[in-house]
Design a protein around this motif. Structure first.
Motif, mmCIF file in Angstrom:
data_model
loop_
_atom_site.group_PDB
_atom_site.id
_atom_site.type_symbol
_atom_site.label_atom_id
_atom_site.label_comp_id
_atom_site.label_asym_id
_atom_site.label_seq_id
_atom_site.Cartn_x
_atom_site.Cartn_y
_atom_site.Cartn_z
ATOM 1 N N PRO A 154 0.820 -1.218 0.000
ATOM 2 C CA PRO A 154 0.000 0.000 0.000
ATOM 3 C C PRO A 154 0.853 1.267 0.000
ATOM 4 O O PRO A 154 0.516 2.241 -0.674
ATOM 5 C CB PRO A 154 -0.795 -0.094 1.313
ATOM 6 C CG PRO A 154 -0.685 -1.500 1.750
ATOM 7 C CD PRO A 154 0.549 -2.078 1.157
ATOM 8 N N ASP A 155 1.954 1.245 0.739
ATOM 9 C CA ASP A 155 2.826 2.423 0.785
ATOM 10 C C ASP A 155 3.404 2.737 -0.586
ATOM 11 O O ASP A 155 3.460 3.894 -0.997
ATOM 12 C CB ASP A 155 3.980 2.206 1.772
ATOM 13 C CG ASP A 155 3.476 1.883 3.168
ATOM 14 O OD1 ASP A 155 2.573 2.580 3.627
ATOM 15 O OD2 ASP A 155 3.977 0.920 3.783
ATOM 16 N N VAL A 156 3.824 1.720 -1.276
ATOM 17 C CA VAL A 156 4.460 1.978 -2.573
ATOM 18 C C VAL A 156 3.407 2.444 -3.577
ATOM 19 O O VAL A 156 3.674 3.320 -4.408
ATOM 20 C CB VAL A 156 5.296 0.766 -3.062
ATOM 21 C CG1 VAL A 156 4.470 -0.270 -3.800
ATOM 22 C CG2 VAL A 156 6.437 1.255 -3.969
ATOM 23 N N ILE A 157 2.205 1.895 -3.484
ATOM 24 C CA ILE A 157 1.129 2.333 -4.396
ATOM 25 C C ILE A 157 0.807 3.813 -4.131
ATOM 26 O O ILE A 157 0.621 4.593 -5.057
ATOM 27 C CB ILE A 157 -0.132 1.460 -4.214
ATOM 28 C CG1 ILE A 157 0.162 -0.015 -4.540
ATOM 29 C CG2 ILE A 157 -1.309 1.993 -5.039
ATOM 30 C CD1 ILE A 157 0.286 -0.330 -6.000
ATOM 31 N N ARG A 158 0.784 4.197 -2.858
ATOM 32 C CA ARG A 158 0.532 5.608 -2.515
ATOM 33 C C ARG A 158 1.636 6.507 -3.077
ATOM 34 O O ARG A 158 1.362 7.562 -3.633
ATOM 35 C CB ARG A 158 0.441 5.779 -0.997
ATOM 36 C CG ARG A 158 -0.994 5.848 -0.481
ATOM 37 C CD ARG A 158 -1.067 6.282 0.972
ATOM 38 N NE ARG A 158 -0.461 5.300 1.868
ATOM 39 C CZ ARG A 158 -1.124 4.243 2.352
ATOM 40 N NH1 ARG A 158 -2.380 4.028 2.057
ATOM 41 N NH2 ARG A 158 -0.506 3.391 3.152
ATOM 42 N N ARG A 159 2.880 6.060 -2.917
ATOM 43 C CA ARG A 159 3.990 6.850 -3.462
ATOM 44 C C ARG A 159 3.859 6.990 -4.986
ATOM 45 O O ARG A 159 4.117 8.056 -5.549
ATOM 46 C CB ARG A 159 5.341 6.178 -3.134
ATOM 47 C CG ARG A 159 5.782 6.258 -1.682
ATOM 48 C CD ARG A 159 6.532 7.560 -1.368
ATOM 49 N NE ARG A 159 7.796 7.686 -2.095
ATOM 50 C CZ ARG A 159 9.002 7.424 -1.583
ATOM 51 N NH1 ARG A 159 9.122 7.028 -0.328
ATOM 52 N NH2 ARG A 159 10.087 7.569 -2.308
ATOM 53 N N ILE A 160 3.443 5.907 -5.630
ATOM 54 C CA ILE A 160 3.312 5.951 -7.093
ATOM 55 C C ILE A 160 2.180 6.895 -7.494
ATOM 56 O O ILE A 160 2.292 7.630 -8.483
ATOM 57 C CB ILE A 160 3.118 4.522 -7.667
ATOM 58 C CG1 ILE A 160 4.392 3.695 -7.438
ATOM 59 C CG2 ILE A 160 2.787 4.571 -9.152
ATOM 60 C CD1 ILE A 160 4.251 2.220 -7.744
ATOM 61 N N GLU A 161 1.102 6.918 -6.708
ATOM 62 C CA GLU A 161 -0.001 7.857 -6.994
ATOM 63 C C GLU A 161 0.495 9.304 -6.955
ATOM 64 O O GLU A 161 0.133 10.123 -7.798
ATOM 65 C CB GLU A 161 -1.140 7.687 -5.978
ATOM 66 C CG GLU A 161 -2.224 6.752 -6.486
ATOM 67 C CD GLU A 161 -3.174 6.310 -5.377
ATOM 68 O OE1 GLU A 161 -3.316 7.046 -4.366
ATOM 69 O OE2 GLU A 161 -3.740 5.212 -5.514
ATOM 70 N N GLN A 162 1.336 9.589 -5.962
ATOM 71 C CA GLN A 162 1.891 10.948 -5.868
ATOM 72 C C GLN A 162 2.762 11.269 -7.084
ATOM 73 O O GLN A 162 2.704 12.366 -7.636
ATOM 74 C CB GLN A 162 2.709 11.103 -4.585
ATOM 75 C CG GLN A 162 1.849 11.117 -3.319
ATOM 76 C CD GLN A 162 2.658 10.757 -2.072
ATOM 77 O OE1 GLN A 162 3.884 10.657 -2.130
ATOM 78 N NE2 GLN A 162 1.960 10.580 -0.957
ATOM 79 N N ILE A 163 3.560 10.304 -7.494
ATOM 80 C CA ILE A 163 4.441 10.505 -8.655
ATOM 81 C C ILE A 163 3.585 10.781 -9.898
ATOM 82 O O ILE A 163 3.859 11.702 -10.683
ATOM 83 C CB ILE A 163 5.349 9.266 -8.865
ATOM 84 C CG1 ILE A 163 6.299 9.097 -7.674
ATOM 85 C CG2 ILE A 163 6.122 9.357 -10.177
ATOM 86 C CD1 ILE A 163 7.002 7.748 -7.602
ATOM 87 N N GLU B 99 11.962 10.486 -15.708
ATOM 88 C CA GLU B 99 12.032 11.031 -14.345
ATOM 89 C C GLU B 99 11.110 10.251 -13.406
ATOM 90 O O GLU B 99 11.473 9.936 -12.270
ATOM 91 C CB GLU B 99 11.645 12.520 -14.355
ATOM 92 C CG GLU B 99 12.751 13.440 -14.845
ATOM 93 C CD GLU B 99 14.045 13.249 -14.065
ATOM 94 O OE1 GLU B 99 14.036 13.372 -12.833
ATOM 95 O OE2 GLU B 99 15.076 12.956 -14.723
ATOM 96 N N ALA B 100 9.914 9.971 -13.915
ATOM 97 C CA ALA B 100 8.931 9.252 -13.091
ATOM 98 C C ALA B 100 9.451 7.855 -12.735
ATOM 99 O O ALA B 100 9.333 7.403 -11.590
ATOM 100 C CB ALA B 100 7.597 9.157 -13.824
ATOM 101 N N ILE B 101 10.069 7.185 -13.709
ATOM 102 C CA ILE B 101 10.615 5.838 -13.459
ATOM 103 C C ILE B 101 11.651 5.894 -12.338
ATOM 104 O O ILE B 101 11.648 5.077 -11.416
ATOM 105 C CB ILE B 101 11.260 5.262 -14.750
ATOM 106 C CG1 ILE B 101 10.159 4.893 -15.758
ATOM 107 C CG2 ILE B 101 12.125 4.048 -14.443
ATOM 108 C CD1 ILE B 101 10.684 4.554 -17.147
ATOM 109 N N LYS B 102 12.509 6.890 -12.433
ATOM 110 C CA LYS B 102 13.544 7.034 -11.410
ATOM 111 C C LYS B 102 12.912 7.187 -10.022
ATOM 112 O O LYS B 102 13.365 6.585 -9.044
ATOM 113 C CB LYS B 102 14.411 8.250 -11.745
ATOM 114 C CG LYS B 102 15.678 8.294 -10.963
ATOM 115 C CD LYS B 102 16.603 9.383 -11.473
ATOM 116 C CE LYS B 102 17.749 9.542 -10.480
ATOM 117 N NZ LYS B 102 18.641 10.628 -10.834
ATOM 118 N N GLU B 103 11.846 7.964 -9.952
ATOM 119 C CA GLU B 103 11.184 8.158 -8.654
ATOM 120 C C GLU B 103 10.468 6.889 -8.180
ATOM 121 O O GLU B 103 10.396 6.629 -6.976
ATOM 122 C CB GLU B 103 10.213 9.340 -8.729
ATOM 123 C CG GLU B 103 10.968 10.660 -8.882
ATOM 124 C CD GLU B 103 10.135 11.847 -8.410
ATOM 125 O OE1 GLU B 103 9.238 11.667 -7.559
ATOM 126 O OE2 GLU B 103 10.390 12.954 -8.908
#
Lengths: 460, 460
Positions: A349-358, A396-400
């Motif tokens: 869930p944390d990584v999905i949230r981070r990806i949503e922000q990205i 850039e997004a991939i890197k993040e």
């Protein structure tokens, strides 16, 4: 360009009909599932380890690069001849040499297609679990070189876990065996696992000894829909803590569901925010019981739909949701970067949230699905390359996305490998000392740097 | 002998109370479970990876050998300071750092005793399956360095299969992490598996990340007696082909049974020629069913007794037969060479027959038991060293036992390793090119050859 005398020697080794030097014959050996393309100087199709050995010995004498290649279905450019040299294709070595039903062992050549092998062993009541999405065309040699995974890895593990031994031609041309046919063995260093996942940089695989399992009695498929990502993610941990290790725990996020629903109208509940496609296999009575247990375990986690397949046809119907994901994605945008980060299961869930922000920051649609049981999420960054600036934004997004996975204790690749695609990002994940140790091993085995050079480790 | 200034530097690194240089303090760090003994120049007990790193950096500058050691329970001399140098003991690094019940992962220091770790994870409903016979005193670091096995490997695999990541001090002193906390990960070469089983020659393990499983619901123990070795061996294949993977499939041959019976009078049937101790674990209903299935499957194979434990007490009673093997052996002869060959499962009867011939030829009692499910047989060559000529005969017999295993597609060691004990025999199993590749890796990571030198690979 290779000199004519070298091409002559290559022709001597593999035979006239097994070498190509014309552009039109080589073009299809210059690309893979990435969007990169490089033209080699020649393509050779050796018949056996002796010919591979001669090609590599020649390459060491004449100092030209050799790029081993199976079906070319890789996602990271691992088989691409960047910088020129020869492509060494293993698909002529495509025999299943034996299947030993007493010891549950098979010996194959590297060019055997994954699914063809699975079908052969299944005829004998046996099971080779690794199931990369490319299994209808990828070769077992490529699977081993990349350490391919797949949905069933939750319960059964990845390709490496089934490789007991190899025949490998070392970069300097020596043909060696590694491992063996016994389930245990501790004599010498584990070269088998070192070669697995080394992406064709440490040796050319010419034979593989696989461990097999008895084919499971039955299986049961469940489609479960949750009202939140967290619910679906907690379901994964809850099931496993409940002492049930499903065969697969496939995850699809809301963006994925929206894509599939918009195009195929499967009638998924509107309040659904995440889907888990769960499969259990084994004893018939046990899996009935496990399906009930799973239902009870996940009910409190925001479950809005729970469908259990009654038979194989219904199971296929439930899997349809998952299979329609890829064809649906192109509706979002024509170009896709498919990354395969992994985080510890509980951090999904944390990584999905981070990806949503990205996604919000870069204004690029990102669609996530994959193997939640392993924490292995396929992050699909969807762009239109013809729109100026989108390609740069995607990079850039991939890197993040990678940084998010690393921050959460994960890795940037669970099954696709590094190849050329992720090479530049490696220092984000590995320290200089780690890379140094890997380079030392590469140099030790490939002093002239002729085998798949310039791949995986950052270029020095 | 190390110069005083080097000893001073070592003292600076680990502190006065953590270095020993007096013979009486060092003697117990000079032997293991073999009958070999060597006295080191000093023994150091570092507290963490930083101290280990400093010791190794010093060793590289001053060119002295460092021998890493856990509890010293090894069977092959892997930790012994042959030729002098310092013993680096890891037992002060003995903390369980964390047990992550969400992701089924634990991080430990190398000096944790195997059983202590198992008990801690079991308190949380979790399971660390590897169970070497030495688990009450062996350390996890030693288990990883040797890739320890145990009876449960049939179903669960060996130590290596549970190691997800390591912190390792490389021979040249760099501290690196390998692998990680995710169940998948393909970035870079698999240094984790390379270090596992490398017998302390490629790095000093200072942290281990283990994969855990949910603790199985229940287990069921069966003692089965057969009228022939072949029957017992066919039972193993038959059960596995019958889609049941037992937790353990422990085998005892007639010589073993005779020893145990003579001493302890357990009332095993006189016509018994081989015993299989079978355990299944998992869902309560399933294992009941599996016990019945196993009975039906093996009945036609010359089964003369089938006892199923009804509860934990009865299970202990059945395991007693197996546990009494070691104490009984000394009645045969006072000195024992305990080898641990492996053959493909179906070749167990063949290897036992070959060993019987060797026994007759050399007139030395050989007692065989072990992990039949893995084809891993402990071959115990029983001699009396005080009888002139017996030691020489034993060495010849061992060599022939190894050859028998190799002829049948096996290996000379499944879990004990090579160390000093089997080093001379390595060229029987590995080719010069295989050894060459391993040496190249060793040299690449340990250019000054200071870490556990002169072990495993044949001396050049």
């Amino acid at each position: 360009m290779l000199e004519a005398r070298i091409l002559d020697k290559l022709t001597e080794i593999v035979g006239k009909e097994n070498i190509a030097t014309e552009v039109q014959d080589m073009i299809c050996y210059g690309y893979d599932a990435t969007q990169m393309e490089f033209l080699p100087d020649a393509v050779v199709h050796p018949a056996n380890s002796a010919e591979v050995s001669q090609v590599l010995a020649l390459a060491n004498r004449e100092k030209f690069p050799v790029f081993p290649r199976g079906a070319g279905s890789g996602f990271t450019g691992g088989a691409l001849p960047k910088g020129g040299g020869i492509v060494l294709v293993t698909t002529r070595m495509n025999r299943i040499l034996r299947i030993d039903t007493d010891n549950l062992v098979a010996e194959v050549e590297p060019g055997v297609v994954t699914e063809a092998f699975q079908m052969e062993v299944e005829k004998l009541g046996l099971f080779y679990p690794p199931d990369p999405a490319s299994l209808k065309f990828s070769t077992l040699g490529g699977n081993v070189a990349e350490c391919a995974g797949g949905p069933r890895a939750v319960k059964y593990g990845v390709t490496k876990d089934f490789v007991m031994g190899l025949e490998v031609v070392l970069p300097t041309g020596e043909v060696i065996r590694t491992g063996g046919e016994t389930v245990k063995g501790v004599v010498g260093y584990d070269l088998t696992k070192l070669i697995c996942g080394s992406e064709g940089t440490l040796g050319v695989i010419t034979k593989i000894i696989f461990k097999l399992l008895p084919y499971p009695d039955s299986k049961k498929t469940m489609l479960t829909v949750f009202d939140s990502i967290d619910g679906a993610a907690r379901a994964v941990s809850t099931i496993i803590k409940g002492k049930i290790i499903p065969t697969t725990l496939e995850f699809m996020d809301h963006a994925t569901l929206t894509c599939v629903e918009r195009r195929f109208n499967l009638g998924l509940p509107a309040e659904g925010r995440a889907v888990l496609l769960i499969e259990v296999d084994g004893d018939r009575d046990l899996i009935e019981k496990q399906a009930e247990q799973i239902h009870a375990l996940i009910k409190p986690l925001g479950l809005v739909q729970f469908r259990v397949a009654k038979d194989a046809a219904e199971s296929e119907e439930l899997w349809r949701v998952r299979r329609l994901v890829s064809p649906s994605l192109r509706d979002v945008n024509p170009d896709k970067f498919n990354e395969d980060i992994v985080v510890p299961r509980s951090r999904v869930p944390d990584v999905i949230r981070r990806i949503e922000q990205i996604q919000q920051r870069y204004e690029i649609p990102i669609v996530n699905f994959g193997h939640a049981g392993d924490g292995n999420i396929h992050v699909n960054i969807m762009i239109d390359k013809t729109v100026p600036g989108q390609l740069e934004k995607a990079h850039e997004a991939i890197k993040e996305v990678f940084q998010a996975a690393l921050d959460l204790g994960g890795t940037m690749s669970g099954e696709h490998g590094v190849g050329l695609a992720k090479q530049a990002f490696i220092p984000m994940e590995l320290t200089a000392d780690q890379i140094g140790a890997m380079r030392a091993i590469k140099r030790a085995l490939d002093p002239n740097n002729i085998l798949n050079p310039g791949k995986m480790l950052p270029v020095e």
